[in-house]
Design a protein around this motif. Structure first.
Motif, PDB file in Angstrom:
ATOM      1  N   GLN A  59     -41.639  26.375  15.326  1.00 22.21           N
ATOM      2  CA  GLN A  59     -42.878  26.596  14.656  1.00 22.21           C
ATOM      3  C   GLN A  59     -43.935  25.693  14.770  1.00 22.21           C
ATOM      4  N   LEU A  60     -43.366  24.398  15.017  1.00 22.44           N
ATOM      5  CA  LEU A  60     -44.361  23.353  15.168  1.00 22.44           C
ATOM      6  C   LEU A  60     -45.022  22.946  16.328  1.00 22.44           C
ATOM      7  N   ARG A  61     -44.040  23.123  17.434  1.00 18.51           N
ATOM      8  CA  ARG A  61     -44.343  22.834  18.897  1.00 18.51           C
ATOM      9  C   ARG A  61     -45.659  22.843  19.113  1.00 18.51           C
ATOM     10  N   ASP A  62     -46.472  24.066  19.045  1.00 17.52           N
ATOM     11  CA  ASP A  62     -47.814  24.173  19.480  1.00 17.52           C
ATOM     12  C   ASP A  62     -48.892  24.060  18.303  1.00 17.52           C
ATOM     13  N   GLN A  63     -48.287  23.607  17.152  1.00 12.32           N
ATOM     14  CA  GLN A  63     -49.168  23.579  16.248  1.00 12.32           C
ATOM     15  C   GLN A  63     -49.530  21.903  15.979  1.00 12.32           C
ATOM     16  N   ALA A  64     -48.880  21.473  15.009  1.00 14.26           N
ATOM     17  CA  ALA A  64     -49.252  19.874  14.448  1.00 14.26           C
ATOM     18  C   ALA A  64     -48.089  19.299  13.986  1.00 14.26           C
ATOM     19  N   PRO A  65     -47.107  19.029  14.927  1.00 13.00           N
ATOM     20  CA  PRO A  65     -45.872  18.167  14.233  1.00 13.00           C
ATOM     21  C   PRO A  65     -45.962  16.958  13.766  1.00 13.00           C
ATOM     22  N   VAL A  66     -46.896  16.161  14.153  1.00 16.85           N
ATOM     23  CA  VAL A  66     -47.219  14.815  13.876  1.00 16.85           C
ATOM     24  C   VAL A  66     -47.552  15.017  12.158  1.00 16.85           C
ATOM     25  N   PRO A  67     -48.643  15.631  11.986  1.00 18.38           N
ATOM     26  CA  PRO A  67     -49.070  15.715  10.633  1.00 18.38           C
ATOM     27  C   PRO A  67     -48.000  16.049   9.480  1.00 18.38           C
TER      28      PRO A  67
END
Length: 180
Positions: A59-67
């Motif tokens: 779910q996070l790969r293309d979004q915002a994994p660091v935040p």
């Protein structure tokens, strides 16, 4: 064939997460230390935060994994402080118990008898609520389940029962002092 592809994708995901962790670990640990968390705990929180990223990688790969990792780190930091405060309160309570001089056995027996008599004089619902909440140390929800009432009713019965006990015990205390 698909197993090899899945293994390659998983390995690639693990490598991406590991690279993110290495890029952001020092910054996150520094941020946590500025929040007052000890360095060793900050390292663990940072690692746990990126492990959480790994669990939601698809779910996070293309979004915002660091935040997301920082959000998890912030929640873990809060949990650390709540746990630390709870331990501190428990330690203070233990130290207080150690500093209070023990009563002699006779005085403790008299106190227990007076309290038992006072509790027995409470109306049944108040008595049940007070005994379950304060003597058996059950939560409001557990007490509500046992009594088959709502949490609000448990709170009301407990409050009313404790007030009545206080009045009875104060009355007994003032009556006892007047006789002397």
């Amino acid at each position: 064939m698909t197993d090899d592809v899945n293994n390659g994708e998983r390995r690639s995901a693990h490598e991406e997460i590991a690279a993110l962790y290495e890029m952001h670990r020092k910054r996150m640990v520094g941020w946590l230390i500025r929040q007052g968390v000890p360095e060793d705990v900050a390292e663990e929180i940072a690692m746990d935060a990126f492990l959480a990223v790994g669990r939601r990688w698809e779910q996070l790969r293309d979004q915002a994994p660091v935040p997301y990792a920082y959000a998890v780190g912030g929640r873990l930091c809060g949990a650390y402080w709540r746990t630390r405060a709870r331990h501190r309160r428990a330690e203070q309570a233990l130290q207080h118990k150690r500093s209070v001089p023990p009563k002699d056995a006779y005085a403790a027996l008299i106190d227990n008898m007076v309290l038992t008599d006072a509790v027995a004089q409470l109306p049944p619902r108040q008595r049940e609520a007070v005994v379950l909440r304060h003597l058996q140390q059950l939560s409001v929800e557990e007490t509500a389940d046992i009594m088959s009432v709502t949490s609000a009713t448990v709170k009301t019965n407990t409050r009313d029962g404790l007030r009545a006990l206080k009045q009875m015990l104060e009355k007994d205390f003032t009556d006892g002092n007047e006789e002397e």
